[in-house]
Design an enzyme around this catalytic site. Sequence first.
Site, PDB file in Angstrom:
ATOM      1  N   LEU A   1      45.857  53.146   6.991  1.00  0.00           N
ATOM      2  CA  LEU A   1      45.686  51.830   6.364  1.00  0.00           C
ATOM      3  C   LEU A   1      46.425  50.800   7.219  1.00  0.00           C
ATOM      4  O   LEU A   1      47.600  50.977   7.522  1.00  0.00           O
ATOM      5  CB  LEU A   1      46.289  51.838   4.950  1.00  0.00           C
ATOM      6  CG  LEU A   1      46.342  50.478   4.241  1.00  0.00           C
ATOM      7  CD1 LEU A   1      44.931  49.997   3.864  1.00  0.00           C
ATOM      8  CD2 LEU A   1      47.223  50.545   2.989  1.00  0.00           C
TER       9      LEU A   1
ATOM     10  N   ASP B   1      50.317  35.758  -6.216  1.00  0.00           N
ATOM     11  CA  ASP B   1      50.856  34.533  -6.811  1.00  0.00           C
ATOM     12  C   ASP B   1      51.352  34.788  -8.236  1.00  0.00           C
ATOM     13  O   ASP B   1      50.745  35.565  -8.973  1.00  0.00           O
ATOM     14  CB  ASP B   1      49.738  33.473  -6.823  1.00  0.00           C
ATOM     15  CG  ASP B   1      50.295  32.067  -6.953  1.00  0.00           C
ATOM     16  OD1 ASP B   1      51.531  31.897  -6.945  1.00  0.00           O
ATOM     17  OD2 ASP B   1      49.483  31.136  -7.071  1.00  0.00           O
TER      18      ASP B   1
ATOM     19  N   HIS C   1      60.229  38.161  -7.867  1.00  0.00           N
ATOM     20  CA  HIS C   1      59.846  38.662  -6.537  1.00  0.00           C
ATOM     21  C   HIS C   1      60.104  40.166  -6.439  1.00  0.00           C
ATOM     22  O   HIS C   1      59.307  40.907  -5.856  1.00  0.00           O
ATOM     23  CB  HIS C   1      60.603  37.910  -5.442  1.00  0.00           C
ATOM     24  CG  HIS C   1      60.286  36.436  -5.415  1.00  0.00           C
ATOM     25  ND1 HIS C   1      58.985  35.965  -5.373  1.00  0.00           N
ATOM     26  CD2 HIS C   1      61.081  35.338  -5.445  1.00  0.00           C
ATOM     27  CE1 HIS C   1      59.009  34.639  -5.371  1.00  0.00           C
ATOM     28  NE2 HIS C   1      60.259  34.224  -5.422  1.00  0.00           N
TER      29      HIS C   1
HETATM   30  C1  FPP Z   1      54.439  34.111  -5.016  1.00  0.00           C
HETATM   31  O1  FPP Z   1      55.124  33.934  -6.209  1.00  0.00           O
HETATM   32  C2  FPP Z   1      54.783  35.285  -4.204  1.00  0.00           C
HETATM   33  C3  FPP Z   1      55.551  35.256  -3.069  1.00  0.00           C
HETATM   34  C4  FPP Z   1      56.316  34.070  -2.639  1.00  0.00           C
HETATM   35  C5  FPP Z   1      55.562  36.468  -2.183  1.00  0.00           C
HETATM   36  C6  FPP Z   1      56.522  37.528  -2.577  1.00  0.00           C
HETATM   37  C7  FPP Z   1      56.554  38.642  -1.587  1.00  0.00           C
HETATM   38  C8  FPP Z   1      56.359  39.955  -1.884  1.00  0.00           C
HETATM   39  C9  FPP Z   1      56.048  40.417  -3.264  1.00  0.00           C
HETATM   40  C10 FPP Z   1      56.492  41.060  -0.884  1.00  0.00           C
HETATM   41  C11 FPP Z   1      56.319  40.735   0.599  1.00  0.00           C
HETATM   42  C12 FPP Z   1      55.959  41.967   1.329  1.00  0.00           C
HETATM   43  C13 FPP Z   1      56.318  42.432   2.558  1.00  0.00           C
HETATM   44  C14 FPP Z   1      55.755  43.755   3.005  1.00  0.00           C
HETATM   45  C15 FPP Z   1      57.282  41.778   3.473  1.00  0.00           C
HETATM   46  P1  FPP Z   1      55.556  32.453  -6.542  1.00  0.00           P
HETATM   47  O2  FPP Z   1      57.031  32.340  -6.322  1.00  0.00           O
HETATM   48  O3  FPP Z   1      54.733  31.478  -5.763  1.00  0.00           O
HETATM   49  O4  FPP Z   1      55.216  32.363  -8.069  1.00  0.00           O
HETATM   50  P2  FPP Z   1      54.979  31.027  -8.910  1.00  0.00           P
HETATM   51  O5  FPP Z   1      53.721  30.409  -8.396  1.00  0.00           O
HETATM   52  O6  FPP Z   1      54.872  31.537 -10.312  1.00  0.00           O
HETATM   53  O7  FPP Z   1      56.194  30.146  -8.705  1.00  0.00           O
END
Ligand code: FPP
Length: 229
Positions: free
Chosen positions: A128, A17, A34
């Site tokens: 893994l 997050d 991201h």
């Molecule tokens: C949250 O940040 C994170 C995500 C929405 C996931 C992002 C995905 C990855 C880093 C990689 C995925 C991996 C694979 C192997 C497919 P947010 O946008 O909720 O942050 P905020 O709460 O600050 O808005």
Amino acid sequence: MGISVDRLPGHVGIIMDGNGRWAEARGLDRSLGHEAGERALFDVVEGALEAGLRYLSVYAFSTENWSRPPSEVAFLLGFNRRLLRQRRDYMVERGVRMRRLGRRDPVPGDVLEEFDAAEEATRGNDRLALQVCFNYGGRAELEDAAARGSIPAHLYAPDLPDVDLLIRTSGEKRLSNFLLWQSAYAELYFTEMLWPDFSRAALFEALRDYAARRRRFGGLDEPGEGEPR
Ligand code: FPP
């Protein structure tokens, strides 16, 4: 890293997050958060391999994430598709078995194709197990399993062991519908760090915290008879 193998969690779950906030704090577009989050994730995968973890599950896209602005949803779909294609050979080489957990509908076919291809390519790996929760919701998983019979037998990955350590970054202290069945007895670890700032060093810190907790609260390495694991 200095943690004996018998004090390592068998299964670590991570709610990644804070990508958006990380970018916004720098005056950058959320998409760059991201992308920075992708680098953090693969550093953590390397750390998991180094530490000898067997199961790592990450929350990449929840059933609730569809309600984000259409432009961000579209970005995330393309981002994950590109990431899976680019990282596939790496996962094969490193002995990582990748699986997608979540409902297929309404994930676009071209994204599912990349997931399927990565699953297929990494199927023979056993160093893994990396579960990518995508269009995943814990309640949906339980509903889907119950509709088919006994819940444990029909979870998306019935062989997946319980989550021992559940990490959430960015200071939020919620489960947000992540691996509800599997996390029933999970130790919870929250850090203020935003996901793009997380790293293998931060993972090791969480593993050390987990190892120490068991020592402090347990007195025994293994739970006694009749106690939950
Ligand atoms: C949250 O940040 C994170 C995500 C929405 C996931 C992002 C995905 C990855 C880093 C990689 C995925 C991996 C694979 C192997 C497919 P947010 O946008 O909720 O942050 P905020 O709460 O600050 O808005």
